[in-house]
Design a protein around this motif. Structure first.
Motif: not given
Length: 258
Positions: A63-66, A78-84, A128-133
């Motif tokens: 669970x994450x806050x948004x 985005x930064x938390x998810x990408x880092x982990x 998030x889409x940019x990182x996927x791309x």
């Protein structure tokens, strides 16, 4: 056809709005796929209850806050998810705010709705889409509504106390359908697919006159339950749908086809 085409095993999936009416059912079904599932919304305590219930079953759910209407909050998530976890494999934009309660709701309520449901959805695609791309793969599934495809059916509500329908929901769900096409075109060359689901009415113990009229209008003769949307979401997140993008898929029991 190999079952692996439909598998989400080992993939990182973000689901926004995971504690709401659609969200709880989606969270339960996505958790069972073997994916690492991240739930994100403003009320983390409610999300944590859902995450804990799924974790107790042996699933990987966090669970994450948004605050979707706040770009700083989107960027921080985005930064938390990408880092982990690294880049997402899948994003399900399910979060929605419904501040307007009728046709004559305050202008400020309409503006608040657009902040979260229009600008916020764009921000999720952007970051998030940019990182996927950049990773060269991914799938975004937007949860729209048949009310983004058709006008209001006032006759369904006659003789009930269900209240008036607000204009903001029709506006931003209609916009979500074409925003889907925009990002499908933008990210398609990078092998990121973007699709929109348009669910029909969800059973929530509505008054009997409404239920009867609504069910008579569908081809399957019923409203959706909490397991009816998940299959389509899983399909669009999986490799089984790897040549499908820019699509609006009604999941409505035939309501819009009748």
């Amino acid at each position: 056809m190999s079952d692996s085409l439909f598998s989400l095993q080992g993939k990182i999936i973000l689901l926004t709005g995971g504690a709401g009416l659609y969200g709880r059912g989606l969270a339960a079904m996505l958790a069972q796929t073997g994916a690492t599932l991240i739930l994100a919304a403003r009320d983390v305590m409610k999300l944590q209850v859902v995450a804990d219930a799924e974790t107790a079953k042996g699933h990987r759910v966090f669970a994450e806050s948004l605050d979707q209407g706040d770009e700083a909050s989107v960027v921080a998530l985005h930064e938390r998810i990408t880092a982990k976890f690294g880049p997402l494999h899948g994003l399900v934009n399910n979060a929605v705010l419904r501040p307007m309660k009728g046709a004559n709701g305050a202008v400020e309520q309409f503006a608040e709705s657009m902040r979260v449901n229009a600008t916020g959805v764009m921000l999720m695609h952007r970051h998030f889409g940019r990182t996927m791309a950049e990773a060269g793969r991914g799938s975004i599934v937007n949860i729209g509504s048949i009310q983004g495809m058709i006008g209001p059916s006032y006759e369904l509500y006659t003789g009930t106390n269900m209240g008036d329908m607000p204009p903001d929901y029709f506006f931003h769900k209609g916009g979500m359908e074409n925003l889907t096409r925009f990002y499908a075109a933008l990210y398609g060359p990078n092998n990121v697919r973007v699709n929109n689901l348009a669910p029909g009415g969800f059973f929530n113990h509505q008054p009997e006159p409404f239920l009867q009229r609504y069910c008579e209008h569908t081809m399957l003769g019923r409203m959706a339950d909490d397991s009816d949307l998940g299959g389509a979401v899983i399909f669009l997140l999986s490799d089984a749908s790897r040549y499908i993008t820019g699509v609006n898929l009604p999941v409505d029991g035939g309501y819009t086809a009748k």
